[in-house]
Scaffold this active site. Structure first.
Site, PDB file in Angstrom:
ATOM      1  N   GLY A  45      -3.938  -1.967   0.810  1.00  0.00           N
ATOM      2  CA  GLY A  45      -2.930  -2.673   0.399  1.00  0.00           C
ATOM      3  C   GLY A  45      -3.297  -4.154   0.483  1.00  0.00           C
ATOM      4  CB  CYS A  46      -2.390  -7.372  -0.799  1.00  0.00           C
ATOM      5  SG  CYS A  46      -0.387  -7.269  -0.590  1.00  0.00           S
ATOM      6  CE1 TYR A  47       1.818 -10.238   3.454  1.00  0.00           C
ATOM      7  CE2 TYR A  47       3.248  -8.264   2.686  1.00  0.00           C
ATOM      8  CZ  TYR A  47       2.986  -9.701   2.940  1.00  0.00           C
ATOM      9  OH  TYR A  47       3.952 -10.486   2.618  1.00  0.00           O
TER      10      TYR A  47
END
Length: 344
Positions: A149-151
């Protein structure tokens, strides 16, 4: 030429795939699916792609058509890849999934955070976590890749050098992260409306965000032990970008942290360790498959502050997926991904 299929082509990550792959000399998108837009030409939905995909139209997902591809990207909500990945793997097609379906190793943990039973637990052991800076060799041999994911991407890349070197007190790590609104997806929602997000910023999911177990899992691998992590995400009035401000207490003040980070990422084409004293900006990575990092030790104390920025749709999603594809098929890792960020 790698034949590419995309499941879920009408969201932000789907169109980002199309933008990136239009510039890729060794990949061709031959199938793109959308149940709601079946029959619509890609160029009619996305005028920015006119001249690149004029013969390509959205179609209903079909296993026989997708199974003829070399690789299929899933740019879909969680749960969709569960249903189709097994059949595609059986057909000899590689699967690269942008959703959270195969990121967590524990099916029960996944069910806890996503509110439904895991649909393909038999594939979890095989799935390779697609963070190239950690798992490049495993990616080369993979059939099924779970793109981070991005985070988790920005946070793990920021913390990794400290944890791998055993320099941080892992019982109390803090990740204070800001995201642009495109991270919420393209679906209509009150919280993503312009009048709701413009000129305002707020924290959310402080009690627990779905990316928390993914980040903890990756940091635990790096540290070789359980970690204590406080993760607080924020929504900011920008379209693209993740800015992670990371805090850790060092156990050895004598180590040159700038040199540590530079050495760790010296051979990584998509991680840029900035000069000492720098403050990376999200706009500097907009449209680029780059994680830009700066490390600080305020007042020469034992608290380390790491600043990590990415474009959530590129290094935080579709760009990282293309990077995985390049590694998987033995291509130059930078193919289709060498463009600089956009300024202003």
């Amino acid at each position: 030429m790698v034949k590419v299929g995309i499941v879920g082509g009408t969201g932000y990550t789907g169109v980002e795939f199309l933008r990136l792959l239009a510039q890729h000399p060794q990949a061709e998108v031959v199938v793109i699916t959308s149940r709601s837009e079946a029959g619509l030409a890609v160029a009619d939905m996305y005028p920015n792609l006119r001249g690149h995909y004029d013969g390509l139209a959205f179609s209903v997902p079909d296993i026989s058509t997708l199974g003829a591809c070399d690789v299929v990207f899933f740019a879909t909500p969680h749960g969709v890849a569960h249903a189709l990945a097994g059949e595609l793997l059986a057909a000899g097609t590689k699967v690269i999934d942008l959703s959270a379906d195969f990121r967590l190793q524990d099916a029960d943990e996944w069910a806890k955070w996503y509110g439904q039973p895991h649909g393909a637990p038999e594939l979890l052991e095989e799935a390779v976590y697609g963070l190239p800076e950690v798992n490049r060799e495993q990616i080369k041999q993979a059939r099924l890749i779970a793109v981070p994911g991005c985070y988790p991407t920005a946070t793990q890349l920021g913390f990794l050098p400290l944890l791998e070197a055993g320099l941080a007190d892992v019982s109390r790590l803090i990740a204070d992260c800001k995201s642009g609104v495109s991270g919420a997806g393209r679906g209509a929602a009150v919280g993503s409306l312009y009048s709701e997000t413009s000129e305002s910023m707020k924290a959310y999911a402080v009690k627990g965000h779905r990316h928390l177990p993914e980040i903890r899992q990756g940091l635990r691998r790096a540290a070789g032990q359980d970690v204590g992590l406080t993760f607080v995400p924020h929504l900011t009035p920008m379209i693209r970008g993740i800015h992670s401000t990371l805090y850790a207490t060092v156990v050895d003040r004598s180590v040159d942290l700038q040199a540590l980070f530079e050495k760790r990422y010296a051979n990584e084409p998509f991680v840029d360790v900035m000069p000492a004293g720098s403050h990376p900006e999200t706009r500097s990575v907009r449209g680029a498959n780059v994680c830009r990092i700066a490390v600080h030790r305020p007042q020469d104390g034992d608290l380390v502050v790491v600043l990590s920025v990415i474009d959530n749709l590129v290094k935080g999603a579709s760009g990282q997926a293309v990077q995985n594809m390049n590694i998987l098929f033995g291509l130059d890792e930078k193919l289709g991904l060498s463009h600089a960020g956009m300024l202003p």
